[in-house]
Design a protein around this motif. Structure first.
Motif, PDB file in Angstrom:
ATOM      1  N   LYS A 134       0.835  -1.211   0.000  1.00  0.00           N
ATOM      2  CA  LYS A 134       0.000   0.000   0.000  1.00  0.00           C
ATOM      3  C   LYS A 134       0.869   1.259   0.000  1.00  0.00           C
ATOM      4  CE  LYS A 134      -4.295  -1.773   1.946  1.00  0.00           C
ATOM      5  NZ  LYS A 134      -5.242  -1.761   3.071  1.00  0.00           N
ATOM      6  N   LYS A 135       1.953   1.211   0.745  1.00  0.00           N
ATOM      7  CA  LYS A 135       2.862   2.360   0.808  1.00  0.00           C
ATOM      8  C   LYS A 135       3.508   2.598  -0.560  1.00  0.00           C
ATOM      9  CE  LYS A 135       6.932   4.222   3.091  1.00  0.00           C
ATOM     10  NZ  LYS A 135       8.172   3.922   3.791  1.00  0.00           N
ATOM     11  N   GLN A 136       3.953   1.519  -1.207  1.00  0.00           N
ATOM     12  CA  GLN A 136       4.585   1.643  -2.532  1.00  0.00           C
ATOM     13  C   GLN A 136       3.581   2.187  -3.561  1.00  0.00           C
ATOM     14  OE1 GLN A 136       7.794   1.290  -3.438  1.00  0.00           O
ATOM     15  NE2 GLN A 136       8.352   0.857  -1.329  1.00  0.00           N
ATOM     16  N   CYS A 137       2.351   1.717  -3.508  1.00  0.00           N
ATOM     17  CA  CYS A 137       1.306   2.218  -4.418  1.00  0.00           C
ATOM     18  C   CYS A 137       1.077   3.705  -4.193  1.00  0.00           C
ATOM     19  CB  CYS A 137      -0.005   1.456  -4.212  1.00  0.00           C
ATOM     20  SG  CYS A 137       0.036  -0.249  -4.771  1.00  0.00           S
ATOM     21  N   ASP A 138       1.046   4.112  -2.929  1.00  0.00           N
ATOM     22  CA  ASP A 138       0.805   5.507  -2.574  1.00  0.00           C
ATOM     23  C   ASP A 138       1.936   6.407  -3.095  1.00  0.00           C
ATOM     24  OD1 ASP A 138      -0.722   7.552  -1.131  1.00  0.00           O
ATOM     25  OD2 ASP A 138       1.018   7.621   0.216  1.00  0.00           O
ATOM     26  N   ILE A 139       3.183   5.964  -2.895  1.00  0.00           N
ATOM     27  CA  ILE A 139       4.337   6.738  -3.389  1.00  0.00           C
ATOM     28  C   ILE A 139       4.243   6.878  -4.908  1.00  0.00           C
ATOM     29  CG2 ILE A 139       6.850   6.713  -3.691  1.00  0.00           C
ATOM     30  CD1 ILE A 139       7.012   5.151  -1.010  1.00  0.00           C
ATOM     31  N   PHE A 140       3.923   5.763  -5.577  1.00  0.00           N
ATOM     32  CA  PHE A 140       3.824   5.776  -7.034  1.00  0.00           C
ATOM     33  C   PHE A 140       2.781   6.788  -7.515  1.00  0.00           C
ATOM     34  CE2 PHE A 140       1.810   4.334 -10.955  1.00  0.00           C
ATOM     35  CZ  PHE A 140       2.912   4.287 -11.804  1.00  0.00           C
ATOM     36  N   MET A 141       1.582   6.731  -6.920  1.00  0.00           N
ATOM     37  CA  MET A 141       0.492   7.608  -7.359  1.00  0.00           C
ATOM     38  C   MET A 141       0.864   9.084  -7.147  1.00  0.00           C
ATOM     39  SD  MET A 141      -1.760   5.598  -8.591  1.00  0.00           S
ATOM     40  CE  MET A 141      -3.516   5.718  -8.475  1.00  0.00           C
ATOM     41  N   LYS A 142       1.483   9.385  -6.016  1.00  0.00           N
ATOM     42  CA  LYS A 142       1.872  10.782  -5.739  1.00  0.00           C
ATOM     43  C   LYS A 142       2.932  11.260  -6.729  1.00  0.00           C
ATOM     44  CE  LYS A 142       0.620  11.124  -0.876  1.00  0.00           C
ATOM     45  NZ  LYS A 142       0.956  10.621   0.456  1.00  0.00           N
ATOM     46  N   ASN A 143       3.893  10.385  -7.033  1.00  0.00           N
ATOM     47  CA  ASN A 143       4.992  10.786  -7.918  1.00  0.00           C
ATOM     48  C   ASN A 143       4.562  10.937  -9.370  1.00  0.00           C
ATOM     49  OD1 ASN A 143       6.849  11.141  -5.905  1.00  0.00           O
ATOM     50  ND2 ASN A 143       7.707   9.086  -6.068  1.00  0.00           N
ATOM     51  N   ILE A 144       3.639  10.098  -9.842  1.00  0.00           N
ATOM     52  CA  ILE A 144       3.218  10.287 -11.248  1.00  0.00           C
ATOM     53  C   ILE A 144       2.396  11.571 -11.386  1.00  0.00           C
ATOM     54  CG2 ILE A 144       3.395   7.844 -11.900  1.00  0.00           C
ATOM     55  CD1 ILE A 144       0.346   7.694 -11.914  1.00  0.00           C
ATOM     56  N   GLN A 145       1.712  11.931 -10.307  1.00  0.00           N
ATOM     57  CA  GLN A 145       0.990  13.209 -10.288  1.00  0.00           C
ATOM     58  C   GLN A 145       1.997  14.377 -10.341  1.00  0.00           C
ATOM     59  OE1 GLN A 145      -2.429  13.311 -10.028  1.00  0.00           O
ATOM     60  NE2 GLN A 145      -2.470  15.526 -10.224  1.00  0.00           N
ATOM     61  N   ARG A 146       3.015  14.267  -9.489  1.00  0.00           N
ATOM     62  CA  ARG A 146       4.023  15.334  -9.394  1.00  0.00           C
ATOM     63  C   ARG A 146       4.794  15.506 -10.709  1.00  0.00           C
ATOM     64  NH1 ARG A 146       9.177  15.150  -8.139  1.00  0.00           N
ATOM     65  NH2 ARG A 146       9.103  12.943  -7.596  1.00  0.00           N
ATOM     66  N   LEU A 147       5.071  14.387 -11.387  1.00  0.00           N
ATOM     67  CA  LEU A 147       5.838  14.436 -12.637  1.00  0.00           C
ATOM     68  C   LEU A 147       4.963  14.725 -13.857  1.00  0.00           C
ATOM     69  CD1 LEU A 147       8.132  11.341 -11.947  1.00  0.00           C
ATOM     70  CD2 LEU A 147       8.874  13.734 -12.032  1.00  0.00           C
ATOM     71  N   ASN A 148       3.640  14.814 -13.614  1.00  0.00           N
ATOM     72  CA  ASN A 148       2.686  15.088 -14.700  1.00  0.00           C
ATOM     73  C   ASN A 148       2.824  14.069 -15.836  1.00  0.00           C
ATOM     74  OD1 ASN A 148       0.640  16.392 -16.009  1.00  0.00           O
ATOM     75  ND2 ASN A 148       1.921  18.022 -16.854  1.00  0.00           N
ATOM     76  N   VAL A 149       2.832  12.797 -15.455  1.00  0.00           N
ATOM     77  CA  VAL A 149       3.043  11.705 -16.411  1.00  0.00           C
ATOM     78  C   VAL A 149       1.962  11.684 -17.496  1.00  0.00           C
ATOM     79  CG1 VAL A 149       3.123   9.173 -16.625  1.00  0.00           C
ATOM     80  CG2 VAL A 149       4.398  10.321 -14.802  1.00  0.00           C
ATOM     81  N   SER A 150       0.763  12.152 -17.162  1.00  0.00           N
ATOM     82  CA  SER A 150      -0.315  12.144 -18.169  1.00  0.00           C
ATOM     83  C   SER A 150      -0.008  13.079 -19.345  1.00  0.00           C
ATOM     84  CB  SER A 150      -1.660  12.496 -17.530  1.00  0.00           C
ATOM     85  OG  SER A 150      -1.557  13.753 -16.896  1.00  0.00           O
ATOM     86  N   SER A 151       0.986  13.958 -19.188  1.00  0.00           N
ATOM     87  CA  SER A 151       1.340  14.859 -20.300  1.00  0.00           C
ATOM     88  C   SER A 151       2.422  14.259 -21.209  1.00  0.00           C
ATOM     89  CB  SER A 151       1.855  16.195 -19.753  1.00  0.00           C
ATOM     90  OG  SER A 151       3.137  16.010 -19.152  1.00  0.00           O
ATOM     91  N   PHE A 152       2.986  13.089 -20.830  1.00  0.00           N
ATOM     92  CA  PHE A 152       4.042  12.467 -21.641  1.00  0.00           C
ATOM     93  C   PHE A 152       3.464  11.963 -22.962  1.00  0.00           C
ATOM     94  CE2 PHE A 152       6.762  10.829 -17.797  1.00  0.00           C
ATOM     95  CZ  PHE A 152       6.948  12.143 -17.378  1.00  0.00           C
ATOM     96  N   ASP A 153       4.350  11.763 -23.954  1.00  0.00           N
ATOM     97  CA  ASP A 153       3.947  11.085 -25.188  1.00  0.00           C
ATOM     98  C   ASP A 153       3.450   9.692 -24.827  1.00  0.00           C
ATOM     99  OD1 ASP A 153       4.869  13.258 -26.560  1.00  0.00           O
ATOM    100  OD2 ASP A 153       6.575  12.257 -27.521  1.00  0.00           O
ATOM    101  N   LEU A 154       2.227   9.358 -25.249  1.00  0.00           N
ATOM    102  CA  LEU A 154       1.688   8.017 -25.014  1.00  0.00           C
ATOM    103  C   LEU A 154       1.769   7.216 -26.300  1.00  0.00           C
ATOM    104  CD1 LEU A 154      -1.487   8.583 -22.803  1.00  0.00           C
ATOM    105  CD2 LEU A 154       0.795   7.862 -22.101  1.00  0.00           C
ATOM    106  N   MET A 155       2.147   5.953 -26.179  1.00  0.00           N
ATOM    107  CA  MET A 155       2.282   5.118 -27.372  1.00  0.00           C
ATOM    108  C   MET A 155       2.202   3.650 -26.971  1.00  0.00           C
ATOM    109  SD  MET A 155       6.380   5.606 -27.844  1.00  0.00           S
ATOM    110  CE  MET A 155       6.252   7.338 -27.415  1.00  0.00           C
ATOM    111  N   PRO A 156       2.021   2.755 -27.928  1.00  0.00           N
ATOM    112  CA  PRO A 156       2.079   1.325 -27.604  1.00  0.00           C
ATOM    113  C   PRO A 156       3.501   0.958 -27.185  1.00  0.00           C
ATOM    114  CG  PRO A 156       1.027   1.706 -29.738  1.00  0.00           C
ATOM    115  CD  PRO A 156       1.674   2.988 -29.337  1.00  0.00           C
ATOM    116  N   VAL A 157       3.647   0.306 -26.031  1.00  0.00           N
ATOM    117  CA  VAL A 157       4.958  -0.170 -25.584  1.00  0.00           C
ATOM    118  C   VAL A 157       4.854  -1.649 -25.224  1.00  0.00           C
ATOM    119  CG1 VAL A 157       5.878   2.046 -24.787  1.00  0.00           C
ATOM    120  CG2 VAL A 157       4.508   0.672 -23.215  1.00  0.00           C
ATOM    121  N   PHE A 158       5.957  -2.367 -25.396  1.00  0.00           N
ATOM    122  CA  PHE A 158       5.932  -3.821 -25.212  1.00  0.00           C
ATOM    123  C   PHE A 158       6.616  -4.269 -23.923  1.00  0.00           C
ATOM    124  CE2 PHE A 158       5.171  -3.013 -29.622  1.00  0.00           C
ATOM    125  CZ  PHE A 158       4.147  -3.894 -29.926  1.00  0.00           C
ATOM    126  N   VAL A 159       7.252  -3.339 -23.216  1.00  0.00           N
ATOM    127  CA  VAL A 159       7.828  -3.500 -21.874  1.00  0.00           C
ATOM    128  C   VAL A 159       8.948  -4.555 -21.802  1.00  0.00           C
ATOM    129  CG1 VAL A 159       7.375  -3.864 -19.406  1.00  0.00           C
ATOM    130  CG2 VAL A 159       5.654  -2.722 -20.814  1.00  0.00           C
TER     131      VAL A 159
END
Length: 346
Positions: free
Chosen positions: A185-210
């Motif tokens: 739960k702590k790791q999920c919380d850190i992740f959610m806060k950091n993607i908000q802070r980094l404004n990840v939704s503004s990044f180029d989105l594309m198909p990725v295969f990981v």
């Protein structure tokens, strides 16, 4: 469900696609490190197709992913127009088959077999790393251009992490992850806060295969990307999601059968060399570099913890999940994005 039942499901799936020709035999060609199932299907006329069988997650996501991949494979321009395996299509849609009986719910998709050329060496030389950096950037650019004309994906980073949090509230999840719920739960919380802070939704989105394991793609004699297969970790997201596996390919230890998912390769000089070549072609932003740490955290949470039992054999899954708590999560704060920012002069 027993392994010997799978060929029968594949025969039923094929009959739903084309009942005019029978199946002569079904041969398991799965990679033995994971629990995923891939089969070579030989038809009565000796034609061959590849069948992929899956049973985790949601059928709707399976179907959606394959439709996106098919649209991508049709819309990628030269020199990547033949890089991806093509799914078989019926009535203008990727053909998928769903088998449901008692507790069994499993899905099948068929591909045309894909040609492969050379595997990169197990341990790359400097020239290989530099060429791979250039090639990865060009492929990502091509995927980004094609992404404007592909179907929308209903999965994203937030929905996947919310799904993990939901699992942790269930009896099964609480039993499976007992002793570690608070850490997750702590790791999920850190992740959610950091993607908000980094404004990840503004990044180029594309198909990725990981999952860019050396066994998942082939290259030409001059190190150009020739073909890519294995779409288990496919998603529409930031290109940064691909970097952890590229760092592993570049890593000093090279490709190995016994593996761990340590964060170290992201900070190796060899990966910085890859990123320098990549950055010349498709420049990265400061926030994307800082997101590498979170992309790694997401990979451990989503693929090792949440879905590990579907991707890895039981003993391997146990090893990787134990290492997640003992090594992977504690090491995340040791990642130094400034080292990469300096190397890229950002």
């Amino acid at each position: 469900m027993r392994l010997k039942d799978y060929p029968e499901i594949i025969r039923k799936a094929w009959a739903g696609f084309d009942s005019s020709i029978g199946v002569k035999f079904v041969e398991d060609i799965s990679a033995k490190v994971s629990t995923n199932h891939v089969f070579r299907v030989t038809l009565d006329n000796d034609d061959k197709v590849v069948a992929k069988l899956s049973y985790f997650g949601k059928y709707e996501h399976f179907k959606e992913d394959h439709r996106i991949i098919q649209a991508l494979s049709n819309n990628l321009l030269y020199p990547f127009e033949n890089v991806l395996a093509k799914s078989l299509v019926k009535n203008n849609q990727v053909y998928t088959y769903r088998y449901q009986e008692d507790f069994v719910d499993t899905w099948v998709v068929f591909y045309n077999p894909i040609r492969a050329m050379n595997r990169m060496p197990r341990r790359l030389e400097e020239e290989h790393i530099r060429k791979l950096g250039t090639e990865a950037a060009k492929f990502h650019q091509a995927c980004f251009r094609a992404s404007r004309s592909i179907p929308k994906s209903s999965k994203n980073l937030r929905t996947d992490i919310h799904h993990l949090l939901e699992i942790l509230e269930t009896d099964t999840g609480q039993y499976e992850h007992r002793g570690y719920i608070h850490i997750l739960k702590k790791q999920c919380d850190i992740f959610m806060k950091n993607i908000q802070r980094l404004n990840v939704s503004s990044f180029d989105l594309m198909p990725v295969f990981v999952d860019w394991n050396i066994g998942n793609f082939s290259v030409t004699d001059d190190m150009k990307l020739f073909s890519r297969w294995d779409y288990d970790w496919f998603r529409v997201s930031s290109r940064v999601m691909d970097f952890y596996f590229f760092s592993r390919v570049c890593s000093n230890v090279g490709d190995r059968t016994v593996f761990s998912y340590l964060i170290g390769p992201l900070m190796e000089e060899r990966f910085l060399m890859f990123l320098q070549e990549y950055h010349k072609v498709y420049p990265l932003t400061e926030n994307e570099v800082r997101f590498m740490k979170e992309a790694y955290r997401f990979f451990i949470l989503n693929y090792v913890i949440k879905y590990g039992k579907y991707f890895f054999h039981r003993s391997y899954c146990t090893k990787l999940q134990r290492e997640a708590y003992e090594l992977y999560f504690p090491s995340i704060d040791g990642f130094d994005p400034d080292k990469i920012l300096r190397a890229l002069k950002i």
